[in-house]
Design a protein around this motif. Structure first.
Motif, PDB file in Angstrom:
ATOM      1  N   GLU A  27      65.094  17.791   3.720  1.00  0.00           N
ATOM      2  CA  GLU A  27      65.838  18.905   3.139  1.00  0.00           C
ATOM      3  C   GLU A  27      65.636  18.985   1.641  1.00  0.00           C
ATOM      4  O   GLU A  27      65.550  20.060   1.039  1.00  0.00           O
ATOM      5  CB  GLU A  27      67.322  18.745   3.464  1.00  0.00           C
ATOM      6  N   SER A  28      65.548  17.801   0.995  1.00  0.00           N
ATOM      7  CA  SER A  28      65.351  17.788  -0.466  1.00  0.00           C
ATOM      8  C   SER A  28      64.009  18.376  -0.844  1.00  0.00           C
ATOM      9  O   SER A  28      63.874  19.141  -1.818  1.00  0.00           O
ATOM     10  CB  SER A  28      65.453  16.350  -0.992  1.00  0.00           C
ATOM     11  N   VAL A  30      62.282  20.559   0.907  1.00  0.00           N
ATOM     12  CA  VAL A  30      62.296  22.019   1.148  1.00  0.00           C
ATOM     13  C   VAL A  30      63.059  22.737   0.055  1.00  0.00           C
ATOM     14  O   VAL A  30      62.663  23.779  -0.454  1.00  0.00           O
ATOM     15  CB  VAL A  30      62.896  22.302   2.537  1.00  0.00           C
ATOM     16  N   ALA A  31      64.210  22.139  -0.328  1.00  0.00           N
ATOM     17  CA  ALA A  31      65.013  22.767  -1.393  1.00  0.00           C
ATOM     18  C   ALA A  31      64.239  22.823  -2.701  1.00  0.00           C
ATOM     19  O   ALA A  31      64.261  23.820  -3.451  1.00  0.00           O
ATOM     20  CB  ALA A  31      66.336  21.999  -1.577  1.00  0.00           C
ATOM     21  N   GLY A  32      63.523  21.748  -3.013  1.00  0.00           N
ATOM     22  CA  GLY A  32      62.723  21.755  -4.260  1.00  0.00           C
ATOM     23  C   GLY A  32      61.635  22.799  -4.220  1.00  0.00           C
ATOM     24  O   GLY A  32      61.359  23.476  -5.239  1.00  0.00           O
ATOM     25  N   ASN A  34      61.748  25.562  -2.574  1.00  0.00           N
ATOM     26  CA  ASN A  34      62.362  26.891  -2.754  1.00  0.00           C
ATOM     27  C   ASN A  34      62.688  27.156  -4.205  1.00  0.00           C
ATOM     28  O   ASN A  34      62.557  28.270  -4.709  1.00  0.00           O
ATOM     29  CB  ASN A  34      63.615  27.012  -1.899  1.00  0.00           C
ATOM     30  N   ARG A  35      63.183  26.119  -4.925  1.00  0.00           N
ATOM     31  CA  ARG A  35      63.509  26.314  -6.344  1.00  0.00           C
ATOM     32  C   ARG A  35      62.257  26.665  -7.150  1.00  0.00           C
ATOM     33  O   ARG A  35      62.274  27.548  -8.015  1.00  0.00           O
ATOM     34  CB  ARG A  35      64.185  25.034  -6.886  1.00  0.00           C
ATOM     35  N   ARG A  38      61.382  30.261  -6.527  1.00  0.00           N
ATOM     36  CA  ARG A  38      62.241  31.210  -7.239  1.00  0.00           C
ATOM     37  C   ARG A  38      61.905  31.255  -8.722  1.00  0.00           C
ATOM     38  O   ARG A  38      61.937  32.306  -9.363  1.00  0.00           O
ATOM     39  CB  ARG A  38      63.715  30.827  -7.025  1.00  0.00           C
TER      40      ARG A  38
END
Length: 267
Positions: A27-28, A30-32, A34-35, A38
């Protein structure tokens, strides 16, 4: 060499060497990701907005410069045209009046102009001299008789009646069929007929005769000359002759045709 390959295969195929990720780690990651995505999108949008703003500003600046250039060109043209147009010419009329004194007494040095020594003022004559009127061309002839005709030729016409003698004693006079006066025709022995008296009813080609006014004679003949009781009008012919209008100053009493070069005293 084959043994080394086999050992390496065994080593890499050993499950103990595998790294197993936990769900949290996934999850970390994937979140990174996405950031980062963006951030890249935000940066790209910012650059796009800046580019659009810069383009708009450039267009506005270009239009402003073009307008300023156009206004400047118009102002320059107008100013140049105004400066090259010459001002209207001013016309001044000067009228000078000169006073001339005629007949002023001369100075002691003989000058009539006090400002110019020795100068003399010559008065101008206003008299207009006109050329004399040209005599009219008309033969000296009445009926069958002509001035300068010899006595023989005159008798041959049958127009002469009884003969007489002129006062000078050498010239002859005759009456005619149209004029009963004894001296209707005067003939010189040298010059022939020197005078013919017109009958009372006869008129000149300009309708002047006995009873006409002297003013009418002068109107009809521009070269008429008045002397005493006669008005003489010269004619251009060969031989030269003249009309003689005897008058009382107002009205014509007799009309003669007279040879200019005559030698009879009674004519």
């Amino acid at each position: 060499m084959d043994d080394l390959d086999d050992e390496l295969r065994k080593l890499f195929s050993d499950d103990r060497l595998d790294v197993h990720s936990t769900p949290v780690a996934t999850e970390s990651v994937v979140a990174g990701a996405n950031r980062r995505r963006r951030r890249r999108t935000a940066v790209t949008g910012t650059f796009a907005v800046v580019a659009v703003v810069g383009a708009v500003a450039g267009v506005l600046q270009l239009n402003s410069m073009q307008q300023e250039d156009t206004v400047g060109a118009l102002l320059t043209t107008s100013s140049t045209t105004a400066s090259t147009t010459p001002p209207p010419m001013s016309v001044s009329t000067v009228i000078s009046t000169a006073t001339v004194t005629v007949g002023a007494p001369p100075n002691s040095n003989g000058s009539t102009n006090p400002d110019v020594p020795g100068s003399r003022t010559t008065p101008k004559s206003n008299v207009t001299t006109s050329a004399p009127a040209t005599p009219e061309a008309q033969p000296g002839r009445y009926g069958s008789l002509s001035l300068g005709m010899t006595e023989a030729d005159a008798l041959a016409t049958g127009s002469l009646l009884q003969a007489g003698t002129a006062a000078d004693g050498r010239c002859k006079t005759y009456a005619t069929k149209s004029n009963a006066n004894d001296d209707a025709v005067v003939i010189s022995p040298d010059r022939g007929i020197v005078r013919i008296q017109l009958p009372d009813f006869a008129k000149t080609p300009k309708n002047v005769g006995k009873g006409s006014k002297v003013a009418d004679v002068k109107t009809a003949y521009a070269n008429a000359v008045q002397a005493d009781a006669r008005t003489t009008v010269k004619m251009a012919a060969t031989p030269p002759w003249s009309y003689v209008f005897e008058n009382d100053g107002t009205v014509v009493t007799q009309v003669f045709m007279r040879l200019d070069a005559n030698d009879c005293a009674s004519v």
